[in-house]
Scaffold this motif. Structure first.
Motif, PDB file in Angstrom:
ATOM      1  N   UNK A 284     -12.968   2.824   8.597  1.00  0.00           N
ATOM      2  CA  UNK A 284     -12.689   2.474   7.202  1.00  0.00           C
ATOM      3  C   UNK A 284     -11.677   1.331   7.191  1.00  0.00           C
ATOM      4  N   UNK A 285     -11.373   0.843   5.997  1.00  0.00           N
ATOM      5  CA  UNK A 285     -10.297  -0.141   5.829  1.00  0.00           C
ATOM      6  C   UNK A 285      -9.136   0.544   5.125  1.00  0.00           C
ATOM      7  N   UNK A 286      -7.926   0.320   5.599  1.00  0.00           N
ATOM      8  CA  UNK A 286      -6.756   0.958   5.003  1.00  0.00           C
ATOM      9  C   UNK A 286      -5.714  -0.086   4.614  1.00  0.00           C
ATOM     10  N   UNK A 287      -4.999   0.227   3.548  1.00  0.00           N
ATOM     11  CA  UNK A 287      -3.851  -0.577   3.126  1.00  0.00           C
ATOM     12  C   UNK A 287      -2.717   0.405   2.876  1.00  0.00           C
ATOM     13  N   UNK A 288      -1.611   0.221   3.564  1.00  0.00           N
ATOM     14  CA  UNK A 288      -0.468   1.137   3.444  1.00  0.00           C
ATOM     15  C   UNK A 288       0.781   0.294   3.250  1.00  0.00           C
ATOM     16  N   UNK A 289       1.455   0.498   2.113  1.00  0.00           N
ATOM     17  CA  UNK A 289       2.592  -0.371   1.808  1.00  0.00           C
ATOM     18  C   UNK A 289       3.569   0.322   0.877  1.00  0.00           C
ATOM     19  N   UNK A 290       4.771  -0.241   0.793  1.00  0.00           N
ATOM     20  CA  UNK A 290       5.807   0.287  -0.085  1.00  0.00           C
ATOM     21  C   UNK A 290       5.533  -0.115  -1.531  1.00  0.00           C
ATOM     22  N   UNK A 291       5.864   0.765  -2.457  1.00  0.00           N
ATOM     23  CA  UNK A 291       5.819   0.439  -3.875  1.00  0.00           C
ATOM     24  C   UNK A 291       6.905  -0.605  -4.155  1.00  0.00           C
ATOM     25  N   UNK A 292       6.543  -1.717  -4.815  1.00  0.00           N
ATOM     26  CA  UNK A 292       7.533  -2.767  -5.068  1.00  0.00           C
ATOM     27  C   UNK A 292       8.612  -2.310  -6.046  1.00  0.00           C
ATOM     28  N   UNK A 293       8.315  -1.274  -6.837  1.00  0.00           N
ATOM     29  CA  UNK A 293       9.292  -0.780  -7.800  1.00  0.00           C
ATOM     30  C   UNK A 293      10.166   0.333  -7.226  1.00  0.00           C
ATOM     31  N   UNK A 294       9.691   1.015  -6.183  1.00  0.00           N
ATOM     32  CA  UNK A 294      10.425   2.115  -5.548  1.00  0.00           C
ATOM     33  C   UNK A 294      10.128   2.079  -4.057  1.00  0.00           C
ATOM     34  N   UNK A 295      10.964   1.407  -3.252  1.00  0.00           N
ATOM     35  CA  UNK A 295      10.683   1.236  -1.828  1.00  0.00           C
ATOM     36  C   UNK A 295      10.558   2.534  -1.036  1.00  0.00           C
ATOM     37  N   UNK A 296      11.088   3.653  -1.555  1.00  0.00           N
ATOM     38  CA  UNK A 296      10.941   4.921  -0.837  1.00  0.00           C
ATOM     39  C   UNK A 296       9.549   5.510  -1.014  1.00  0.00           C
ATOM     40  N   UNK A 297       8.804   5.034  -2.011  1.00  0.00           N
ATOM     41  CA  UNK A 297       7.450   5.521  -2.277  1.00  0.00           C
ATOM     42  C   UNK A 297       6.434   4.663  -1.531  1.00  0.00           C
ATOM     43  N   UNK A 298       5.378   5.312  -1.099  1.00  0.00           N
ATOM     44  CA  UNK A 298       4.313   4.601  -0.410  1.00  0.00           C
ATOM     45  C   UNK A 298       3.003   4.685  -1.154  1.00  0.00           C
TER      46      UNK A 298
END
Length: 274
Positions: A179-193
């Motif tokens: 599959x293709x995955x994208x995993x990144x930090x929320x720009x508004x809350x860096x502790x959230x993914x």
């Protein structure tokens, strides 16, 4: 030589209120009316993109769902969709269950997205759902018996959680499932993914290259701020990061301009248009 301009939305084209500012509309519309080749490439779905861009005189399709689909704003429907095989949906959900979670499954139901979820939403997901209730192009279906086996085709498997809680799911999925995955930090809350799982081959980069071919131009300029923008930056003729972008995004960009809050993208296009 004609240039195709493609921009990310959140943190890039949008202002601090996650809107297209009045100034941006004022700058872009005369160029759009004059034939500017301009569109967006975003992780968002048409449910929020369509109303958000309603004041812009855009003609090209929107790249949505991180490249999993394109939305024809003239026809009001998807023009292309990359479907996640049902076996992949089941395999991904099994990984989630082993880690005590269930993702949202976005399925195409005609021109509408049915967003299925089973169990308890995270605080971030609950806020996400609450903010999007009542959208014309998206319907949330919670705790439905069709969660895993809906007749509609899946486009996205998605979750918003604590970043570190999602990390082992991301690592297991990428190691064991095609599959293709994208995993990144929320720009508004860096502790959230944010973890997004698509059909194999899906990316903003692939969608940008396909649109470049369809439009028939040699030059593509892209704008971004987050890690999911890096692939399209790497295939563009010229890539531009806004000042508020993550450091690794700035590192791969051809140049860095002012922040999104200064309407940097429309002003750059106005001053550099070709």
């Amino acid at each position: 030589m004609k240039t195709l301009y493609i921009t990310d939305l959140d943190g890039t084209l949008l202002d601090a209120n996650s809107q297209v500012s009045a100034e941006a509309v004022e700058v872009l519309n005369p160029m759009l009316d004059d034939g500017l080749l301009f569109t967006v490439a975003t992780a968002r779905t048409p449910a929020t993109v369509v109303p958000m861009l309603s004041q812009l005189h855009t003609r090209l399709p929107f790249i949505v769902l991180n490249g999993a689909a394109t939305w024809d704003s003239q026809k009001g429907d998807y023009s292309r969709v990359n479907v996640i095989p049902q076996a992949t949906v089941e395999a991904v959900c099994a990984v989630y269950r082993r880690h005590g979670l269930n993702p949202l499954i976005y399925r195409r139901h005609g021109s509408i997205i049915h967003a299925h979820h089973q169990g308890t939403l995270s605080a971030q997901e609950q806020q996400f759902v609450d903010e999007r209730q009542g959208l014309a192009l998206k319907k949330f279906i919670l705790n439905s018996p069709d969660y895993l086996h809906s007749p509609d085709e899946a486009m996205l498997i998605f979750s918003m959680q604590d970043y570190e809680r999602l990390r082992p799911i991301y690592e297991e999925v990428t190691a064991t499932i095609q599959c293709s995955t994208v995993f990144y930090h929320d720009i508004f809350d860096p502790s959230a993914g944010l973890l997004e799982i698509y059909a194999p081959g899906v990316s903003k980069a692939a969608a940008v290259k396909q649109m470049q071919t369809e439009v028939g131009v040699e030059q593509v300029v892209v704008f971004g701020d987050n890690r999911n923008d890096i692939p399209m930056m790497q295939v563009a003729t010229h890539s531009v990061a806004v000042e508020n972008a993550f450091p690794e995004v700035k590192a791969v960009a051809s140049e860095v301009i002012a922040p999104n809050t200064a309407n940097a993208v429309p002003l750059y296009i106005r001053d550099h248009r070709s």
